[in-house]
Design a protein around this motif. Structure first.
Motif, PDB file in Angstrom:
ATOM      1  N   ALA A   1      -1.767  12.729   6.673  1.00 44.24           N
ATOM      2  CA  ALA A   1      -3.178  12.540   7.018  1.00 44.24           C
ATOM      3  C   ALA A   1      -4.062  12.407   5.774  1.00 44.24           C
ATOM      4  N   VAL A   2      -3.677  11.476   4.900  1.00 43.62           N
ATOM      5  CA  VAL A   2      -4.495  11.203   3.720  1.00 43.62           C
ATOM      6  C   VAL A   2      -5.615  10.246   4.134  1.00 43.62           C
ATOM      7  N   PRO A   3      -6.867  10.602   3.926  1.00 44.45           N
ATOM      8  CA  PRO A   3      -7.930   9.659   4.277  1.00 44.45           C
ATOM      9  C   PRO A   3      -7.963   8.495   3.288  1.00 44.45           C
ATOM     10  N   LEU A   4      -7.657   7.295   3.782  1.00 48.55           N
ATOM     11  CA  LEU A   4      -7.728   6.124   2.908  1.00 48.55           C
ATOM     12  C   LEU A   4      -9.152   5.634   2.797  1.00 48.55           C
ATOM     13  N   SER A   5      -9.938   5.927   3.816  1.00 55.22           N
ATOM     14  CA  SER A   5     -11.341   5.539   3.836  1.00 55.22           C
ATOM     15  C   SER A   5     -11.952   6.330   4.978  1.00 55.22           C
ATOM     16  N   ASP A   6     -13.209   6.020   5.317  1.00 56.03           N
ATOM     17  CA  ASP A   6     -13.800   6.729   6.445  1.00 56.03           C
ATOM     18  C   ASP A   6     -13.254   6.225   7.778  1.00 56.03           C
ATOM     19  N   LYS A   7     -12.385   5.202   7.731  1.00 60.43           N
ATOM     20  CA  LYS A   7     -11.881   4.655   8.987  1.00 60.43           C
ATOM     21  C   LYS A   7     -10.399   4.932   9.215  1.00 60.43           C
TER      22      LYS A   7
ATOM     23  N   GLY B   1      11.789   3.666  -5.534  1.00 58.90           N
ATOM     24  CA  GLY B   1      12.920   4.326  -4.902  1.00 58.90           C
ATOM     25  C   GLY B   1      12.484   5.250  -3.789  1.00 58.90           C
ATOM     26  N   LYS B   2      13.115   6.414  -3.742  1.00 61.86           N
ATOM     27  CA  LYS B   2      12.832   7.343  -2.648  1.00 61.86           C
ATOM     28  C   LYS B   2      11.421   7.893  -2.714  1.00 61.86           C
ATOM     29  N   ASP B   3      10.741   7.739  -3.855  1.00 63.22           N
ATOM     30  CA  ASP B   3       9.385   8.279  -3.996  1.00 63.22           C
ATOM     31  C   ASP B   3       8.308   7.253  -3.677  1.00 63.22           C
ATOM     32  N   THR B   4       8.728   6.064  -3.237  1.00 61.06           N
ATOM     33  CA  THR B   4       7.743   5.010  -2.996  1.00 61.06           C
ATOM     34  C   THR B   4       6.726   5.442  -1.940  1.00 61.06           C
ATOM     35  N   ILE B   5       5.462   5.187  -2.225  1.00 59.70           N
ATOM     36  CA  ILE B   5       4.410   5.462  -1.237  1.00 59.70           C
ATOM     37  C   ILE B   5       3.443   4.283  -1.214  1.00 59.70           C
ATOM     38  N   ILE B   6       2.628   4.277  -0.176  1.00 61.76           N
ATOM     39  CA  ILE B   6       1.570   3.279  -0.071  1.00 61.76           C
ATOM     40  C   ILE B   6       0.280   3.945  -0.531  1.00 61.76           C
ATOM     41  N   GLY B   7      -0.561   3.207  -1.201  1.00 60.68           N
ATOM     42  CA  GLY B   7      -1.826   3.809  -1.602  1.00 60.68           C
ATOM     43  C   GLY B   7      -2.778   2.781  -2.155  1.00 60.68           C
ATOM     44  N   THR B   8      -3.969   3.250  -2.438  1.00 59.17           N
ATOM     45  CA  THR B   8      -4.963   2.394  -3.084  1.00 59.17           C
ATOM     46  C   THR B   8      -4.973   2.728  -4.561  1.00 59.17           C
ATOM     47  N   PHE B   9      -5.613   1.891  -5.339  1.00 61.35           N
ATOM     48  CA  PHE B   9      -5.670   2.103  -6.767  1.00 61.35           C
ATOM     49  C   PHE B   9      -6.387   3.429  -7.065  1.00 61.35           C
ATOM     50  N   ASN B  10      -5.724   4.296  -7.799  1.00 58.34           N
ATOM     51  CA  ASN B  10      -6.311   5.579  -8.194  1.00 58.34           C
ATOM     52  C   ASN B  10      -6.832   6.395  -7.019  1.00 58.34           C
ATOM     53  N   ASP B  11      -6.249   6.141  -5.830  1.00 51.09           N
ATOM     54  CA  ASP B  11      -6.680   6.862  -4.621  1.00 51.09           C
ATOM     55  C   ASP B  11      -8.152   6.678  -4.303  1.00 51.09           C
ATOM     56  N   GLN B  12      -8.712   5.585  -4.751  1.00 49.95           N
ATOM     57  CA  GLN B  12     -10.112   5.321  -4.389  1.00 49.95           C
ATOM     58  C   GLN B  12     -10.169   4.969  -2.909  1.00 49.95           C
ATOM     59  N   PRO B  13     -11.279   5.274  -2.246  1.00 49.38           N
ATOM     60  CA  PRO B  13     -11.386   4.909  -0.829  1.00 49.38           C
ATOM     61  C   PRO B  13     -11.278   3.391  -0.657  1.00 49.38           C
ATOM     62  N   ALA B  14     -10.568   2.978   0.384  1.00 48.48           N
ATOM     63  CA  ALA B  14     -10.459   1.543   0.653  1.00 48.48           C
ATOM     64  C   ALA B  14     -11.811   1.023   1.116  1.00 48.48           C
ATOM     65  N   ARG B  15     -12.149  -0.181   0.680  1.00 47.87           N
ATOM     66  CA  ARG B  15     -13.454  -0.717   1.044  1.00 47.87           C
ATOM     67  C   ARG B  15     -13.370  -1.961   1.915  1.00 47.87           C
TER      68      ARG B  15
ATOM     69  N   GLN C   1      -9.826  -3.117   7.671  1.00 50.06           N
ATOM     70  CA  GLN C   1      -8.831  -2.051   7.639  1.00 50.06           C
ATOM     71  C   GLN C   1      -8.228  -1.762   8.996  1.00 50.06           C
ATOM     72  N   GLY C   2      -9.011  -1.972  10.045  1.00 50.12           N
ATOM     73  CA  GLY C   2      -8.502  -1.675  11.380  1.00 50.12           C
ATOM     74  C   GLY C   2      -7.221  -2.436  11.670  1.00 50.12           C
ATOM     75  N   ASN C   3      -7.098  -3.610  11.087  1.00 51.33           N
ATOM     76  CA  ASN C   3      -5.894  -4.408  11.331  1.00 51.33           C
ATOM     77  C   ASN C   3      -4.655  -3.729  10.773  1.00 51.33           C
ATOM     78  N   TRP C   4      -4.827  -2.952   9.720  1.00 57.65           N
ATOM     79  CA  TRP C   4      -3.676  -2.241   9.162  1.00 57.65           C
ATOM     80  C   TRP C   4      -3.062  -1.341  10.227  1.00 57.65           C
ATOM     81  N   THR C   5      -3.914  -0.681  10.993  1.00 60.58           N
ATOM     82  CA  THR C   5      -3.382   0.246  11.989  1.00 60.58           C
ATOM     83  C   THR C   5      -2.626  -0.512  13.067  1.00 60.58           C
ATOM     84  N   GLU C   6      -3.051  -1.741  13.330  1.00 59.96           N
ATOM     85  CA  GLU C   6      -2.386  -2.491  14.397  1.00 59.96           C
ATOM     86  C   GLU C   6      -1.066  -3.057  13.959  1.00 59.96           C
ATOM     87  N   ILE C   7      -0.961  -3.453  12.685  1.00 61.65           N
ATOM     88  CA  ILE C   7       0.308  -4.064  12.264  1.00 61.65           C
ATOM     89  C   ILE C   7       1.307  -3.012  11.827  1.00 61.65           C
ATOM     90  N   CYS C   8       0.861  -1.798  11.580  1.00 61.05           N
ATOM     91  CA  CYS C   8       1.780  -0.743  11.154  1.00 61.05           C
ATOM     92  C   CYS C   8       2.796  -0.494  12.269  1.00 61.05           C
TER      93      CYS C   8
END
Lengths: 626, 170, 301
Positions: free
Chosen positions: A139-145, A178-192, A196-203
């Motif tokens: 539950a990492v907040p990528l943005s307010d959405k 490798g096994k430590d691969t994660i998805i994220g934004t640059f420097n954990d900045q909030p996504a702008r 973004q809603g489409n990300w949730t649909e294609i996931c």
């Protein structure tokens, strides 16, 4: 018969199929109704073949081949359900689930999760992995959405590819390896991103979930309604999902001609403003106080006051009202009250005189078939219809040159004379400018020059087509010198009564300070609106109507496509807007007997032949007019 | 009447009394229901119980699997997210609303089967008579297991108060 | 690094002599050579991962086709050659192809550099004619097994290649012969193990290497190597379960030929061959709940 060279024939699971060259095995199989499980593959993105779920046996190839990345060849023999393939599918699911938290009971994707479904269909019943699972942040907040659950992520790259290939923002990336691969934004900045809603649909798992929809419902509890997004005039097709009569989310409902399967965040997350709180009854101002009355009383009171004002009445409609309502409201004002003062939207007198049927309008899907597109107004146009950006970016990836320009002179220079097909995208407010630019360009370039104008509101185009303005009647019919005045001029025109018809909290009247003062002085203000409005204090009659997501009817998008909207939540506590309009008209002595919106549409078709009941979902064709 | 019968009269009387007295001292087979209740078999399916962990937190995460497993559709669950201020269950999610329509329930126990966290079980309570249909909507407070004795006076946060507070006989 | 300095010096000399740069030797042809140092990721030995890394992205293999010769660096046709190939070229140019082809076996012509490491007296790089018996490399050039011990096993082609036993010592050092013996000549990195080596521990370390070097792009390699490393850890440290060797074999089946690039495939070859030849050592680890070589090795150290 000539040999067709761009077709190949292959065999999938013993069945022969002929498809175009350049088709993926996956799609060829799909054509036969053979399902090959996938996670990373997405029809709108480049193949990456990272999840390895879709491996199939191809004759004469030593290894199993990813069906999502291998193109068909003539005479290819593909087997998708052999023992080897099944064993591998089982294995890959075991790998994917080895470190998956399996917290399906609390996961918002549970119930509509491809990983869940495919595990049931192709996977092992139990895992042999008996080590402690890898742990990542949950539950990492990528943005307010958006929230990201890195444990659930199966690293299919769909979101990162969307970010790179569809929206072009490159906001999401893979971090570590490798096994430590994660998805994220640059420097954990909030996504702008606005998409973004489409990300949730294609996931394909519950890694990216919407914060607004968090724990709202299980997918099987949702009442799904196919309707249109109320956000803007793009007219993106959505599924409105409600639970217990409360909207839970909007999801894209792919229409390749309009939205290409994507939504913008403005539209997708606009639904909470439509939520109805409690029951509302009509109110009439008596001795300065608003008193609750029945609909009949309120309509009678409205009719009485409007009759007094007669032609000194002005009518304003929201550009989110349906075509049927706009048509009725237009008839009420022009025929029953005999007033010419009609306007909609922000009422800047938008090109009120230069209106004409937009026959040569550029269909949205044709943007990618142009070779040059002029975005006159730049980001402001995109902000008015954000999904246009995805369309334009897709066009750019296909080689279309998109020029973002602010003035017509720069636009004229940007396009070379040898251009074959030029598209101009701008807002409806700049129509005169676009008209002259189109003329000049047509003289300059060899090919065609077409334009796509973005009106305000989901039915701004319909309001113009149906003559809901001071300058033209339904279907751009001439008013024979009986043109009215636009919203800014109503005070000067001596308007004494105002009938305001709001239909969506996203596109309401938005009175300026001066307008408020003027409205305060009016003798009659009838307010028909779906939810409490700042104008309630000024209204003499308040008629609660339905919001965009609560009613049935049709709306017309920017390219002239007439699409049906359906009630996603039941608002039986308030009356249908068309019934209210009919009731007011009847109270004023009109003999209207419409029984449902379809009958209104039938009448509307007679006045505007371009709108045809059998062509709902298509673009209105004006040149076919008899 | 023959004298013999008259003489035997008290004999029969005593014999009848003996039968009566014999039954008077035999063990009782009935119980004083409802003041006393018979223990039910351990696997009997009575009214549902929502369980807690030893620390008082609720086991239910609001996954709604009981609701979808229920063949008569008598369960309604709405979930919400735990926050540091309001922690109801150990994970991210808890049941904000949990209602069972006990009139509709057929006591089949499929909700218990479906529950991935063993949060709901069928309890021993079977006498659910009451005087109004509304009182058969069991809300979360009715179903929840009481706090462990050791935590009885600690304030363990619970979900938002349920909509209706009707005194129930069960 | 002396190697890169050497190469830079060589490039400068070539540039000064007009062999590279603008207008090579007055021919009007421009060509330059740029030395680019990688950051040391094993996966970037895969040609497409190398190109991706050169472009500045994460070192991850790309989908093939298109092959680099069609669409490589920055989308342009690219030839990717190994240092080994480039190092052989000057000699062929100087002495002629016939000289080179006269050496070796009919199927493997010329010479090859074998990089020998492990328990031999003289580890190092040896350039030998193709087809030279392995015995000659280990016992003549390498000076035999160190400390007078005997050979337990060797890996002829690098970290990923299948293990071979003393019975394979007479196999010739060429691609076909080694393949026939059940392994691969691969990169030519010969690793020699003496009798005190715990082969399970060797496999464990190699699998952990692959787990660390896996780029994480595809599922089987990312998850499979992690799982295998966990299993090997468990076996080596005495917590193995009876089914573990078979589980490893099955996992090898699920990874090999199914991962995106050969790294995943290769991570399974050595462990699987080890289970084939040394299953009893696995059983011993599992039954005795400890590594039977550990005490011995610690005594040696």
């Amino acid at each position: 018969m000539a040999v067709v060279t761009d077709q190949v024939t292959l065999t999938v699971d013993g069945q022969s199929v002929t498809v175009a060259k350049g088709t993926l095995i996956l799609d060829a199989a799909k054509k036969l109704g053979i399902e090959i499980p996938i996670f990373c593959s997405h029809p709108k993105m480049e193949p990456v073949a990272v999840c390895r779920m879709c491996l199939v046996e191809v004759e004469k190839m030593p290894k199993l081949q990813p069906a999502c990345a291998v193109y068909v060849m003539d005479g290819m023999v593909v087997r998708t359900r052999t023992e080897q393939v099944q064993r591998y599918q089982n294995g890959v699911l075991e790998f994917l689930l080895a470190n998956h938290p399996l917290d399906c009971p609390i996961c918002d994707k549970g119930g509509e999760c491809p990983l869940q479904d495919q595990t049931y269909t192709y996977g092992p019943g139990a895992s042999r992995y008996d080590f402690p699972k890898k742990h990542f942040d949950k539950a990492v907040p990528l943005s307010d959405k958006i929230l990201l659950d890195r444990e659930r992520c199966v690293l299919c790259w769909r979101c990162t590819r969307f970010s790179a290939e569809i929206s072009g923002e490159r906001e999401l990336a893979l971090i570590q390896r490798g096994k430590d691969t994660i998805i994220g934004t640059f420097n954990d900045q909030p996504a702008r991103s606005e998409y973004q809603g489409n990300w949730t649909e294609i996931c394909p798992v519950g890694a990216l979930t919407s914060r607004q929809y968090r724990f709202i419902s299980r997918p099987w509890d949702l009442d799904r309604t196919a309707t249109i997004c109320p956000g803007c005039s793009m007219g993106c097709n959505v599924h409105a999902d409600a639970r217990h009569n409360r909207l839970g989310r909007f999801q894209a409902r792919e229409n390749l001609a309009v939205d290409d399967g994507w939504l913008c965040d403005f539209g997708r997350y606009s639904f909470p403003s439509f939520q109805r709180e409690g029951i509302e009854r009509p109110r009439v101002r008596r001795d300065g106080r608003l008193e609750e009355v029945s609909y009949e009383e309120a309509m009678a009171a409205a009719a009485q006051s409007l009759r007094r004002a007669g032609p000194a009445t002005a009518g304003w409609a929201s550009p989110a009202a349906t075509n049927e309502e706009l048509f009725l409201f237009q008839r009420l004002l022009r025929e029953v009250l005999a007033t010419p003062h009609l306007d909609h939207g922000r009422g800047r007198g938008e090109a009120a005189t230069a209106l004409e049927p937009d026959d040569a309008a550029l269909p949205i899907a044709d943007l990618e078939r142009c070779d040059h597109v002029l975005l006159l107004g730049g980001q402001a146009v995109i902000d008015a219809a954000p999904v246009l950006h995805l369309r334009l970016f897709k066009s750019e990836r296909k080689g279309v040159r998109v020029h973002r320009v602010d003035d017509a002179r720069a636009a004229l220079e940007a396009v070379p004379a040898e251009a074959q097909a030029v598209g101009i995208v701008s807002s409806l407010g700049r129509k005169p400018e676009v008209d002259s630019l189109q003329g000049k360009l047509a003289r300059k370039v060899k090919g065609s020059v077409r334009r796509l104008l973005v009106p305000d509101g989901p039915n701004g185009r319909g309001a113009t087509d149906l003559g809901f303005g001071p300058g033209r009647g339904p279907g751009y019919a001439s008013l024979d010198g009986k043109a009215g005045r636009a919203r800014p001029d109503w005070e000067a025109a001596g308007v004494r009564a105002l009938y305001l018809f709001e239909a969506s909290p996203l596109h309401d009247f938005q009175a300026s300070g001066e307008e408020r003062e003027w409205i305060q002085r009016l003798e009659t203000v009838v307010l028909q609106r779906p939810r409490p409005s700042p104008l309630d204090d000024l209204a003499h009659v308040i008629l609660p109507g339905r919001a965009f997501v609560e009613k049935a009817g049709t709306v017309t998008n920017m390219e002239g496509r007439v699409q049906r909207i359906r009630p996603a939540i039941d608002a039986a506590v308030v009356r249908d807007d068309w019934k209210i309009l009919q009731g007011v008209a009847q109270a004023l002595g009109a003999d209207w007997r419409y029984r449902d919106p379809d009958e209104v549409f039938a009448d509307l078709s007679r006045a505007v032949p371009a709108y045809r009941a059998d062509r709902i979902g298509e673009r209105a064709l004006w040149s076919e007019r008899a | 009447m023959p004298l013999r019968d008259v003489a035997l009269g008290p004999y029969y009387l005593l014999k009848a009394m003996a039968t009566t007295f014999k039954h008077n001292v035999r063990p009782v087979v009935t119980i004083e229901y409802p003041e006393r209740q018979k223990p039910v078999p351990p696997r009997a399916r009575g009214r549902h119980i929502l369980h807690r962990y030893a620390d008082g937190l609720e086991k239910c995460v609001g996954c709604e699997l009981c609701a979808i497993a229920c063949p008569v559709g008598c369960i309604v669950v709405e979930a919400a997210e735990n926050t540091p201020e309001l922690r109801v269950s150990p994970g991210e999610r808890y049941a904000k609303r949990y209602e069972i329509n006990l009139l509709r329930c057929i006591y089949c126990g499929l909700c218990e089967e479906a529950c991935p966290y063993d949060a709901i079980t069928m309890g021993p309570r079977y006498d659910l008579a009451d005087d109004h249909p509304d009182k058969f909507i069991a809300v979360k407070e009715d179903l929840l297991e009481p706090l462990p004795a050791s935590l009885a006076d600690t304030a363990v946060p619970s979900a938002a108060p349920s909509a209706q507070k009707i005194p129930r006989k069960w | 690094m002396p190697q890169t300095e050497l190469l830079e010096t060589a490039l400068e000399e070539a540039r000064a002599a007009g062999y590279i740069g603008r207008n090579v030797l007055g021919s009007g042809f421009d060509v330059d050579v740029l030395l680019h140092r990688g950051a040391g990721a094993y996966i970037c030995g895969e040609e497409t991962a190398l190109l991706t890394s050169l472009e500045g992205y994460r070192g991850e293999p790309r989908l093939k086709p298109p092959f680099p010769a069609v669409k490589g660096l920055y989308g342009k046709p690219t030839v990717v050659n190994n240092v080994e190939t480039l190092a052989t070229l000057p000699h062929i140019v100087r002495n002629g192809p016939d000289w080179f082809a006269a050496m070796g076996t009919p199927t493997g012509k010329g010479t090859r550099v074998w990089c020998m490491s492990g328990h031999v007296n003289r580890p190092g790089n040896y350039e030998l004619e193709m087809g030279t018996p392995i015995r000659e490399l280990i016992y003549e050039h390498g000076g035999g097994i160190w400390k007078g011990r005997s050979l337990k096993a060797f890996q002829p082609g690098g970290a990923s290649m299948m293990v071979l036993l003393p019975e394979h010592l007479d196999v010739g050092l060429d691609f076909d012969a080694i393949a026939k013996a059940g392994s691969m000549a691969g990169a030519g990195a010969m690793m020699v193990m003496d009798e005190t080596t715990c082969i399970v521990d060797v496999a464990r370390r190699l699998v952990k290497f692959f787990e660390h070097e896996s780029c994480g792009k595809c599922t089987p390699c990312r998850e499979g190597t992690y799982w295998m490393a966990n299993l090997f850890d468990r076996i080596e440290f005495g917590e193995g379960k009876p089914g573990d060797p078979d589980l490893l074999l099955d996992m090898g089946y699920n990874i090999d030929g199914r991962s995106f690039c050969p790294l995943g495939d290769a991570s399974t070859w050595f462990p699987r061959s080890v289970i084939k030849y040394f299953r009893d050592e696995f059983e011993q680890h599992i039954v005795e709940k400890a590594c039977p070589f550990r005490g011995e090795r610690e005594a040696v150290a």
